[in-house]
Every structure is written in C-alpha cells, then in structure tokens.
Design an enzyme around this catalytic site. Structure first.
Site, mmCIF file in Angstrom:
data_model
loop_
_atom_site.group_PDB
_atom_site.id
_atom_site.type_symbol
_atom_site.label_atom_id
_atom_site.label_comp_id
_atom_site.label_asym_id
_atom_site.label_seq_id
_atom_site.Cartn_x
_atom_site.Cartn_y
_atom_site.Cartn_z
ATOM 1 N N GLU A 281 35.436 38.226 40.483
ATOM 2 C CA GLU A 281 36.643 38.379 41.289
ATOM 3 C C GLU A 281 36.721 39.808 41.845
ATOM 4 O OE1 GLU A 281 41.409 37.439 40.792
ATOM 5 O OE2 GLU A 281 40.316 38.197 39.047
ATOM 6 N N LYS B 45 42.670 31.475 45.260
ATOM 7 C CA LYS B 45 43.236 31.558 43.915
ATOM 8 C C LYS B 45 44.650 30.974 43.949
ATOM 9 C CE LYS B 45 43.979 34.942 40.193
ATOM 10 N NZ LYS B 45 43.836 36.383 39.831
ATOM 11 N N CYS C 83 39.915 33.621 37.542
ATOM 12 C CA CYS C 83 40.593 34.459 36.551
ATOM 13 C C CYS C 83 41.838 33.780 35.976
ATOM 14 C CB CYS C 83 40.905 35.824 37.175
ATOM 15 S SG CYS C 83 41.165 37.151 35.968
#
Length: 292
Positions: free
Chosen positions: A45, A120, A154
């Site tokens: 990321e 995301k 994440c």
C-alpha cells in the site's frame, strides 16, 4: 505441472535523490521475483508515496495532488515491468483523483497490458479526516494465471465480511497490500490476514512498507513483514504459514500456491468453516437484536 509461486514485496522507504533511484528499487524487487519464477508479485500500500521524499514539506492536500500527478508515470512504469517479465504485478496502491476527491487505489498489471483496479473500501480515520480520501464501494474478483484473486487493502482485511464476500464470489487468494507505521498496526493486519485465511479456507498474501523517511509527515515511518498464509489444516503447515520475510527487512518473499491443495483442504480438512456457516441462525439473532 509446476505449482506457481506468488511473491510479496517488503519495500523499504528511505531518503531519495531522484525518481531514477525509486524506480531502481522497484526494478530490483521485480528482477528478484523474476529470477525465482514468480507469477504474481504484490507490492505494498502507498507504494508511490515514497516519492514524497523528493519534495519539500507538503500539506496533505498538496501531497495527494502531487501523487495524483504521477499516475501516468506510475502506470507506464509498472505496465512495462509486467510485460517485460511476463508477470502479473499488483503495483501496491496509489492515490488518484476520482470525481471531486481522491481514492486509495490498487492497480493490478497483467503481462498482456491489461490493468485492473480496486479502490480501498474501508478508509482509516487518518485517511478520512486528514488525507480526505473517499472510500470505495465494492469488491471485484480478478482472474490471474495463479488463480482468482481479490484485493483487500490493509484496513479492509480487518473486517471479516469483506473476505467472506469475495470468498463466496470465488476468490482463491486475497492480496493484502498494507502500510502500517508501528508494530500494533502491523500485528492487527497480520493476525486478521491469517484469520481470513482460516475462516475462508483460502490464501492471503500480505505485503508492507518498512523503513523511514524523516521529515515526510505523510509516510515518515513504516513497520512490516511480508507473509503468505494458508488455512491451519491439512494439507498445509499446522501454523498456516507458507512463508514469511524478515521483520522490517527489504526483500521478496515467495511461496507456492497450490489450488489443488486448497480444494483438498476444503474437501478433506478437519474443519470446514467455508461451508459450515449458519446464516439462518445469524440472521435470526440479528433480527432479534441479539447482535448489534
């Protein structure tokens, strides 16, 4: 038939002198993976945020605009590497403008030049309140040479529903590019990544940033360790760990991903959490307000 290898990059952020130095580091990891015949490589990321090290101190608004300005160079650079090495590469994530705001977007580069993306979905409080990033609204499944993959970036991996949704849609691997700046964040992501592998009887590939860039507020420190997880059950290792790198060391970590073994696990494992859910019970409890 040879079992394909996946690779996970633990990428070191550090002071930079030029963009060329940045791309040399990226090339080094790709070349290392190519020498080991990796078919799918996962960068972390905020991969391009390392380039903030070349700029004077910026506000967060200035930083996201600067990173967005690098999109064409980023896409061209990783696309070229994927084609040259005939390797599918998740080029980590990159901040890009979408509509009237910015998103944290993962890019999957195919050897034939195709590009797939995944925003995301679960933005952290800092991403929402400081970076002012917009969340994504859906998850996709991508066909690759290694298998069907989903990308949970994440914080996304910390929500069990996300992994179950993509598993139900056929995902065999979850790619988890991450950026964590301290040990607590790293262990949250790591333990959740392994839990998702157990719960859904699939592979999870976790990558991360390490190192530090003093003076760059947006990405000053990073703490991580690359790893590849499988279910903790037959025919995989008892601890479910297929491979892990060295904590806070820049490297490529590889592991075989055997889809036949995954099917054996789902068919002959000691437990079958992928199949043994009780959705009717959960729904009844939820409707009775037993669950929040």
């Amino acid at each position: 038939m040879t079992t394909p290898l996946v690779g996970t990059v633990t990428y070191e952020i550090c002071p930079l002198q030029s963009k060329e130095e940045y791309w040399q580091a990226v090339h080094m990891h790709v070349h290392s993976a190519a020498r080991q015949h990796v078919k799918l490589l996962v960068f972390p990321e905020y991969q391009t945020a390392h380039l903030l090290a070349l700029m004077p101190v910026m506000s967060h608004a200035e930083a996201v605009a600067y990173l967005d300005s690098l999109t064409e160079e980023y896409v061209e650079g990783f696309s070229k590497l994927a084609r040259e090495h005939q390797m599918t590469i998740l080029g980590g994530t990159h901040i890009v403008k979408e509509g009237d705001g910015y998103v944290n977007r993962a890019y999957l580069f195919y050897p034939d030049g195709r590009i797939a993306t995944q925003n995301k979905v679960h933005t952290t409080p800092e991403e929402r309140n400081v970076w002012h990033l917009k969340p994504g609204e859906s998850f996709d499944i991508f066909e690759t040479e290694v298998g069907k993959v989903a990308i949970l970036t994440c914080y996304d991996i910390e929500f069990p529903e996300t992994a179950r949704i993509v598993a139900d849609r056929g995902a065999e691997l979850i790619l988890c590019p991450s950026y964590t700046d301290a040990a607590a964040g790293f262990y949250r992501v790591r333990y959740c990544a392994q839990a998702r592998a157990v719960e859904n009887q699939l592979f999870v590939v976790m990558s991360g940033l390490v190192g530090s860039v003093p003076g760059v507020e947006q990405i000053d420190m990073a703490y991580s360790q690359g790893a590849v997880f499988a279910p903790c059950d037959f025919p995989f290792p008892a601890n479910g760990l297929l491979a892990e790198g060295v904590l806070n060391a820049s490297m490529v970590t590889t592991a075989p991903v055997d889809l036949h073994a995954l099917q054996e696990n789902r068919t002959h494992g000691n437990v079958s959490p992928f199949y043994d859910r009780k959705p009717d019970v959960y729904a009844a409890c939820a409707s009775a307000n037993i669950l929040p």
